[in-house]
Design an enzyme around this catalytic site. Structure first.
Site, PDB file in Angstrom:
ATOM      1  CE1 TYR A 163       0.812   1.621   4.248  1.00 45.14           C
ATOM      2  CE2 TYR A 163       1.066  -0.752   4.390  1.00 45.14           C
ATOM      3  CZ  TYR A 163       1.291   0.513   4.902  1.00 45.14           C
ATOM      4  OH  TYR A 163       2.016   0.661   6.057  1.00 45.14           O
ATOM      5  CE1 TYR A 217      -4.673   6.117  12.171  1.00 44.72           C
ATOM      6  CE2 TYR A 217      -4.414   7.237  10.066  1.00 44.72           C
ATOM      7  CZ  TYR A 217      -4.147   6.159  10.895  1.00 44.72           C
ATOM      8  OH  TYR A 217      -3.374   5.122  10.435  1.00 44.72           O
TER       9      TYR A 217
END
Length: 257
Positions: A163, A217
């Site tokens: 990723y 987040y």
């Protein structure tokens, strides 16, 4: 309290040095560098401190947190002459308060900016051909499809992936591609956008995800500031393999592996 003393003390000293360069009448700067070795060392020390705190000062001013430079200089000079007008205990308390106020303001300012920019990016990205928006707000597009009939993971699975993660401005904050080693982790132990998105992927496929802040987040600042609060994140993810479900993982052998 102790954890603030060194950086804050350095910050105040360097602010004084930086302040001196901007108030040349009472504290003029030298017109040329010293020539003797010890003099150069002294100058280098001052320059190093000034550079360090100029960075801190800039970041403070960017969010509107400013200190009276003349008072910073006064405190610096008084301290050098052992004539400080406040006790060390009071100074420590004030510096800790300053740190807290600045961080709260910074979080608020950065978070508001990131949220506004993220929402605009999400709105534009959703209009692009090939982009699908899920009920949660996660956006994804297929970069390359996996083999026909390839399995997709469940939330309880352990997955192996490559990723790259970046901010909407294109700044890369993490990449297994750069490290040259894929990541392996339980899919239910990561941010919600990953847990949802990777379950859509057949093994062997590569997807691009745009993850809203509430699926990433949230209002937390992550990675020492690499990811500002309320950031929308972009990930390109390649699903390499599905391992055993986390709750059914094989016991470790004698070596602990």
């Amino acid at each position: 309290m102790k954890q603030f003393k060194l950086p804050l003390a350095m910050t105040v000293i360097a602010l004084a040095v930086v302040g001196c360069t901007k108030q040349q009448e009472p504290y003029p700067v030298s017109e040329q560098a010293p020539t003797e070795e010890r003099g150069k060392m002294a100058y280098a020390l001052g320059a190093s401190v000034g550079t360090f705190v100029d960075s801190n000062l800039t970041s403070q001013e960017e969010v509107g947190y400013e200190l009276d430079r003349s008072l910073v200089i006064a405190g610096f000079v008084d301290s050098l002459k052992a004539e400080s007008k406040i006790s060390q205990e009071e100074a420590d308390e004030l510096l800790a308060q300053m740190q807290q106020e600045f961080m709260e303001l910074r979080q608020s300012e950065l978070g508001s900016k990131a949220m506004e920019e993220g929402e605009a990016y999400l709105a534009e990205n959703a209009k692009k051909e090939g982009v699908t928006v899920t009920e949660s707000g996660l956006q994804y597009e297929v970069i390359s499809a996996g083999p026909e009939g390839a399995p997709t993971p469940e939330a309880t699975d352990i997955v192996e992936v490559h990723y790259e993660g970046k901010l909407i401005n294109g700044e890369v904050f993490d990449s297994s591609f750069e490290r040259g080693e894929p990541a392996v982790f339980p899919l239910n132990r990561v941010i919600a956008g990953w847990t949802e998105g990777v379950q859509l992927m057949p093994v062997g496929s590569k997807y691009r995800f745009v993850i809203p802040a509430d699926l990433a987040y949230g209002d937390r600042e992550v990675g020492g500031g690499a990811i500002p609060p309320n950031s929308t994140l972009i990930f390109e993810v390649e699903l390499l393999d599905i391992k055993e479900p986390a709750e059914e993982a094989a016991p470790a052998d004698e070596s602990g592996q």
